[in-house]
Design a protein around this motif. Structure first.
Motif, PDB file in Angstrom:
ATOM      1  N   THR A 123       5.473  12.889  -1.635  1.00 44.50           N
ATOM      2  CA  THR A 123       6.045  12.889  -0.286  1.00 44.50           C
ATOM      3  C   THR A 123       5.942  14.252   0.399  1.00 44.50           C
ATOM      4  O   THR A 123       6.315  14.409   1.551  1.00 44.50           O
ATOM      5  CB  THR A 123       7.546  12.501  -0.342  1.00 44.50           C
ATOM      6  N   GLN A 140       0.836  -1.205   0.000  1.00 44.38           N
ATOM      7  CA  GLN A 140       0.000   0.000   0.000  1.00 44.38           C
ATOM      8  C   GLN A 140       0.871   1.256   0.000  1.00 44.38           C
ATOM      9  O   GLN A 140       0.566   2.253  -0.647  1.00 44.38           O
ATOM     10  CB  GLN A 140      -0.929  -0.015   1.230  1.00 44.38           C
ATOM     11  N   GLU A 141       1.996   1.153   0.720  1.00 43.44           N
ATOM     12  CA  GLU A 141       2.909   2.294   0.831  1.00 43.44           C
ATOM     13  C   GLU A 141       3.353   2.791  -0.559  1.00 43.44           C
ATOM     14  O   GLU A 141       3.471   3.998  -0.795  1.00 43.44           O
ATOM     15  CB  GLU A 141       4.134   1.799   1.605  1.00 43.44           C
ATOM     16  N   GLN A 142       3.584   1.830  -1.467  1.00 46.90           N
ATOM     17  CA  GLN A 142       4.031   2.224  -2.818  1.00 46.90           C
ATOM     18  C   GLN A 142       2.928   2.967  -3.573  1.00 46.90           C
ATOM     19  O   GLN A 142       3.192   3.898  -4.326  1.00 46.90           O
ATOM     20  CB  GLN A 142       4.455   0.989  -3.611  1.00 46.90           C
ATOM     21  N   LYS A 192      -1.337  -3.860   5.375  1.00 46.76           N
ATOM     22  CA  LYS A 192      -0.044  -3.477   4.781  1.00 46.76           C
ATOM     23  C   LYS A 192      -0.111  -3.446   3.240  1.00 46.76           C
ATOM     24  O   LYS A 192       0.546  -2.653   2.584  1.00 46.76           O
ATOM     25  CB  LYS A 192       0.985  -4.519   5.234  1.00 46.76           C
ATOM     26  N   ASN A 203       0.516   4.737  -2.113  1.00 47.00           N
ATOM     27  CA  ASN A 203       0.420   6.059  -1.473  1.00 47.00           C
ATOM     28  C   ASN A 203       1.488   6.994  -2.018  1.00 47.00           C
ATOM     29  O   ASN A 203       1.225   8.154  -2.349  1.00 47.00           O
ATOM     30  CB  ASN A 203       0.613   5.943   0.055  1.00 47.00           C
ATOM     31  N   HIS A 204       2.698   6.459  -2.125  1.00 46.29           N
ATOM     32  CA  HIS A 204       3.832   7.259  -2.594  1.00 46.29           C
ATOM     33  C   HIS A 204       3.569   7.738  -4.018  1.00 46.29           C
ATOM     34  O   HIS A 204       3.760   8.910  -4.362  1.00 46.29           O
ATOM     35  CB  HIS A 204       5.094   6.400  -2.516  1.00 46.29           C
TER      36      HIS A 204
END
Ligand SMILES: Cc1cc2nc3c(=O)[nH]c(=O)nc-3n(C[C@H](O)[C@H](O)[C@H](O)COP(=O)(O)OP(=O)(O)OC[C@H]3O[C@@H](n4cnc5c(N)ncnc54)[C@H](O)[C@@H]3O)c2cc1C
Length: 382
Positions: A301, A291-293, A358, A295-296
């Motif tokens: 950022t 998920q972080e990717q 995650k 969001n990025h």
């Protein structure tokens, strides 16, 4: 009511503070405010150095005429479905998915008390059957991720987005809120309910239907239809927990809300001479990533906002008419086995309301047309 639109918010502040920003921007005296509510909230992340929320607020004011720069909100006429037919026998709805449940609510609101037949279990018991399948591999072919009270989308993301523009969309959202869904689904741009909320909401819908004279037969499968002179006379039902228990329910009207996976029922209907038509659909696989990717990639950022897990949608339309696209993306969700038939593999994505897992996942699909299948049978499988 008047609408204040285009309220840009760049930091995490409370709804009350957003309201004050809107007043200040439009030079509205707080003493003139009678009531207000948020009517839209979306994220604008097109420019990564300018990521912000975009809000609209509907506001009721004394001295409305003073505020000529604000637009008037048109009254929303909720569409009504009036049923003028007379029923000699109670109508029967087959299937307690969203189609069947909303049909039951509509009949009840017209003073008609339907019988609802569902092969699967009530949603609380169904949850146990789903857990048993996911943890131990024991599949209940009548009550699983696709079948049972609440229907196919209950163990999903509970996404409430659609490509159609109909006043019924708002009606559906209001109905969900009346039965316990979070109020924010009425104004956020891409609302979702989450599996954890859906289970309670479906239970509340059932209780409302029963309280108003509807009757549910769970663990009960419609296996045959008696038809005389082109008119339905009765439905033959079988208890799935004891196949020796057969019931005949007399009725002159049936609402078939059996979804798309009830192959045996479609076969029976075809044998009985009902007209079935082949239609386009899509088929594909689930992909999963961090998920972080996402969001990025979507938010960059720079933003200071604590934004919800990001979504995406990708599509490719080839000149041949075949398309490939992502669908049903589940931010912060899990990929899960979702079979309803033995010896088959079906995968789907599921998220809780918080979407705080995650990983993210989504389906990558390609469209399939009747021409891709041999022959003309609407029941062709290959
Ligand atoms: C795994 C999955 C996830 C999804 N996630 C989403 C989502 O997040 N958001 C969204 O908008 N859409 C989602 N969808 C699509 C959505 O679930 C369907 O569009 C919707 O469920 C269709 O509603 P329905 O009532 O027509 O049929 P269904 O929901 O399929 O319900 C049909 C019901 O009929 C019962 N039934 C069938 N035959 C018989 C019979 N002979 N006798 C008795 N009962 C019978 C079945 O047990 C079932 O409970 C998802 C679909 C799937 C398969």
């Amino acid at each position: 009511m008047l609408r204040i639109s285009n309220i840009k918010i760049f930091e995490d502040i409370s709804d009350e503070e957003i309201f004050l920003v809107a007043l200040k921007k439009n030079k509205i005296n707080q003493k003139d405010v009678i009531s207000w509510h948020i009517s839209k909230k979306s994220i604008d992340a097109r420019k990564k150095d300018n990521v912000h929320y975009n809000y609209s607020i509907d506001i009721e004011l004394k001295n409305e005429d003073k505020y000529k720069n604000l637009t008037k909100v048109k009254d929303f006429d909720f569409p009504k479905i009036e049923i003028n037919a007379t029923f000699n026998k109670r109508p029967v709805i087959i299937g307690a998915g969203p189609g069947g449940l909303f049909a039951a609510i509509t009949l009840i609101q017209n003073g008609i008390k339907p019988i609802i037949i569902e092969q699967g279990q009530p949603v609380e018991e169904r949850k146990q059957s789903v857990d048993n399948f996911l943890n131990n591999g024991n599949l209940n072919v009548f009550s699983n991720v696709q079948f049972g009270e609440g229907g196919a989308g209950t163990f999903s993301d509970g996404k409430l987005t659609t490509g159609i523009n109909s006043p019924f969309c708002k009606k559906v959202l209001e109905t969900f809120v009346n039965f316990g869904a979070p109020k924010q689904i009425l104004y956020i741009a891409k609302p979702h309910i989450g599996t954890d909320n859906l289970i309670h909401i479906i239970k509340n819908i059932r209780e409302y239907i029963i309280k108003n004279g509807g009757t549910f037969y769970f663990n009960t499968k419609a296996i045959d239809f008696k038809i005389e002179n082109n008119k339905v006379k009765s439905i033959i039902c079988q208890k799935v927990t004891d196949s020796s228990v057969i019931n005949e329910i007399e009725t002159d009207s049936i609402i078939l809300a059996i979804g798309h996976s009830s192959r045996d029922t479609f076969t029976k209907l075809y044998e009985k001479g009902f007209l079935l038509e082949r239609k386009n659909f899509s088929v594909g696989v689930r992909i999963e990533h961090l998920q972080e990717q996402i969001n990025h990639s979507q938010y960059g950022t720079i933003t200071k906002l604590h934004l919800p897990p990001a979504e995406y949608k990708l599509a490719y339309h080839s000149p041949t008419g075949r398309s490939c696209y992502t669908f049903c993306m589940c931010p912060g969700g899990v990929v899960m086995a979702s079979s309803s038939e033995k010896n088959t593999i079906v995968t789907n994505g599921m998220s809780k309301f918080s979407r705080n897992g995650k990983n993210a996942n989504s389906a990558v699909l390609v469209n399939v047309t009747p021409d891709d299948f041999e022959g003309n049978s609407p029941l062709a499988r290959y």
